[in-house]
Design an enzyme around this catalytic site. Structure first.
Site, PDB file in Angstrom:
ATOM      1  N   HIS A 119       6.049  -0.100  -0.944  1.00 19.75           N
ATOM      2  CA  HIS A 119       6.702   0.196  -0.044  1.00 19.75           C
ATOM      3  C   HIS A 119       7.991  -0.402   1.013  1.00 19.75           C
ATOM      4  O   HIS A 119       7.967   0.023   1.994  1.00 19.75           O
ATOM      5  CB  HIS A 119       5.385   0.900   1.171  1.00 19.75           C
ATOM      6  CG  HIS A 119       4.880  -0.419   1.648  1.00 19.75           C
ATOM      7  ND1 HIS A 119       3.656  -1.179   1.005  1.00 19.75           N
ATOM      8  CD2 HIS A 119       4.638  -0.884   3.284  1.00 19.75           C
ATOM      9  CE1 HIS A 119       3.215  -2.224   2.343  1.00 19.75           C
ATOM     10  NE2 HIS A 119       4.345  -1.523   3.712  1.00 19.75           N
TER      11      HIS A 119
ATOM     12  N   SER B 231       3.460  -7.146   4.791  1.00 21.41           N
ATOM     13  CA  SER B 231       3.593  -6.216   3.403  1.00 21.41           C
ATOM     14  C   SER B 231       3.360  -7.282   2.022  1.00 21.41           C
ATOM     15  O   SER B 231       4.487  -7.554   2.394  1.00 21.41           O
ATOM     16  CB  SER B 231       4.325  -5.261   3.930  1.00 21.41           C
ATOM     17  OG  SER B 231       3.154  -4.094   4.865  1.00 21.41           O
TER      18      SER B 231
ATOM     19  N   ASP C 155       1.913   0.801  -5.054  1.00 22.55           N
ATOM     20  CA  ASP C 155       1.673   0.586  -4.634  1.00 22.55           C
ATOM     21  C   ASP C 155       2.898  -0.787  -4.989  1.00 22.55           C
ATOM     22  O   ASP C 155       2.329  -1.939  -4.403  1.00 22.55           O
ATOM     23  CB  ASP C 155       1.198   0.330  -2.718  1.00 22.55           C
ATOM     24  CG  ASP C 155       2.317  -0.330  -1.981  1.00 22.55           C
ATOM     25  OD1 ASP C 155       3.641  -0.465  -2.049  1.00 22.55           O
ATOM     26  OD2 ASP C 155       1.686  -0.629  -0.450  1.00 22.55           O
TER      27      ASP C 155
END
Length: 521
Positions: free
Chosen positions: A116, A256, A159
């Protein structure tokens, strides 16, 4: 460090002072159970729709653990609830990906991050300051092909993203790769270290200095009961949770893709969460071990921990000194209360003895880990040796016995045993393997133009193996036996069968004296 950890998207919440007594209480009636001691150290190897296997293991209760024993290593324990790192050489695998994501180095040409995080032009390496690391371009992005699938079980499933760099990294103290974990590393209660430059509080500013936080892996049952979006029964087998039910410590926005590491292995990457350190919730991480085959297919060059190629099945009666250390490495019994392995294998809680099947031997708890005090002093793998003190004295039999350590001339032919990969990019062997390797002149190995060879090898090492017989991924710490005595333990190499492998020379006088000092052997 992460709200809904996808860069800018964060689900706004208000955090009640007493979350168990608010309007959310009905929705949280199935909220996480209080940890029982026997919930910890279960292997988290099943998918999120099935019960988790609980093997027979000596358990450690992490319920009150907050990493206080590492206070001096990390600094003051305050990402959210984390600390500024003292030096980049503690986390040399961490990279900044663009301006708002992290990632982990897995080889000179490859970095792994979150799917992502999207496609960005560069990474930065080698500095704890977000804008001061060396900038390296991204040649090509490989986002997992199922990340964009229209019918996924969860919006954040798969992911993962691999970054092929435009030029090879130059490894030094502040720039190093991290090994990819195996599924056996995913143990509930294991404490992972998460690093990043993300927000230090929800909706707060990014940190200019790299921060670290330590959080335990949480059982899937507890995490599935979190009453927030993207949790409630929806997590997949490619995810795991970590954190504390009371909040206080977590990843946040900007973290992230950042690595979650334990015992020098990459277990996961920051994926998403609800708020940052929200009471009653946990951070969710992509489970890297679940996509090892995809990583290998894309990169075709990962180097992991060592094991056996070109070998044959062997019974445990033929090598009764062989142990499985923590289901990750090998080791050797040198006494009823002592085993020996490599320092880089880390601190695991048990050994398995008495079986040629990798996961079948009875477990014996390790209560003492003694790493050589000069480990890594001149070379990353110099003095790569560790003594394991056992909780109880072993009863020797034809399948469990020690081996004498070689003193003096140990010969030039070695029998090496282990459960590691029979081929590069393979997987662990179920049945114990053994191979004979011949010693190679150290000058030949010094001439190998690879980072950890190339005239850096020391007298505490010796070289052995060839293109058809070698140690390979999965069994560092396994013994190299000559004339019925232990001469060395498998330490490191480049791939499998590419160049001779390197072994720690147990008979070297400095190592031999150190062993004798602590064990009397």
């Amino acid at each position: 460090m992460t709200g809904l950890k996808i860069g800018l998207l964060v689900i706004p919440i208000s955090v009640p002072e007493a979350p168990h007594k608010t309007a959310l209480s009905e929705a949280t009636s199935q909220r996480e159970k209080v940890y029982r001691k026997d919930e910890f150290n279960k292997l988290d190897i099943e998918n999120y729709e099935e019960p988790t296997e609980m093997p027979n293991i000596d358990n450690y209760d992490y319920s009150n653990y907050r990493g206080d024993d590492l206070h001096g290593y990390l600094g003051d324990d305050k990402i959210v609830g984390g600390v500024e790192v003292e030096s980049m050489n503690l986390y040399p695998y961490h990279v900044a990906y663009g301006s708002n994501c992290g990632g982990a180095i897995i080889s000179k040409k490859w970095v792994i991050t979150a799917g992502h995080c999207g496609k960005k032009a560069y990474i930065r390496v080698g500095s704890k300051y977000i804008n001061q690391g060396r900038r390296v371009g991204v040649k090509k992005n490989y986002i997992h092909p199922l990340w964009s699938a229209k019918k996924k079980d969860h919006p954040f499933d798969y992911d993962y993203q691999l970054l092929e760099l435009s030029e090879p990294l130059k490894f030094d103290d502040n720039v190093q790769p991290i090994k990819i974990a195996h599924i056996e590393d995913m143990t509930i209660g294991k404490v992972v270290t998460v690093t990043g430059w993300g927000n230090t509080e929800e909706n707060g500013p990014y940190s200019n200095v790299l921060r670290a936080v330590r959080v335990p892996i949480i059982s899937k049952e507890n995490c599935q009961h979190v009453p927030f979006p993207y949790f409630r029964g929806a997590l997949t087998q490619r995810m795991f949770c970590a954190g504390y039910s009371e909040g206080k410590k977590d990843a946040c926005q900007g973290d992230s893709g950042g690595p979650a590491v334990a015992y020098d292995r990459l277990l996961g990457m920051v994926s998403f969460g609800y708020g940052c350190a929200t009471p009653g919730s946990f951070g969710v991480y992509s489970k890297v071990a679940k996509v090892r085959s995809w990583i290998s297919e894309v990169t075709a060059q990962l180097n992991f921990v060592r094991s056996i190629i070109g070998g044959h099945d062997v019974t445990i009666d033929q090598v009764p000194y062989q142990v499985n250390y923590g289901d990750i490495c090998g080791g050797v019994l040198i006494h009823k209360k002592w085993a020996i392995t490599t320092a880089h294998c880390g601190a695991h809680k048990f050994i398995r003895v008495g079986s040629r099947r990798r996961l079948r031997g009875p477990r014996v708890r390790v209560v003492k880990h003694l790493v050589h005090p000069r480990y890594g002093i001149k070379h990353k793998y110099d003095y790569d040796v560790q003594l394991l003190g056992l909780m109880r004295r072993l009863f020797f039999s034809k399948s469990v016995s020690d081996i004498e350590i070689c003193d003096g001339d140990c010969g030039e032919e070695f029998l090496v045993s282990g459960w590691g990969y029979p081929v590069e990019k393979g997987d662990y062997a179920d049945i114990l393997q053994q191979v004979q390797v011949n010693q190679v002149a150290i000058d030949r190995c010094q001439a190998v133009k690879e980072f950890w060879y190339n005239n850096t090898l020391t007298s505490r090492m010796f070289c052995a193996g060839d293109e058809v017989r070698d140690a390979c991924q999965g069994d560092s710490g396994g013994g190299a036996v000559s004339r019925g005595m232990l001469a060395g333990i498998s330490s490191f190499g480049i791939g499998c069968g590419r160049v001779p492998g390197i072994y720690t020379n147990i008979s070297h006088h400095e190592i031999r004296t150190w062993i004798r000092r602590y064990t009397g052997i």
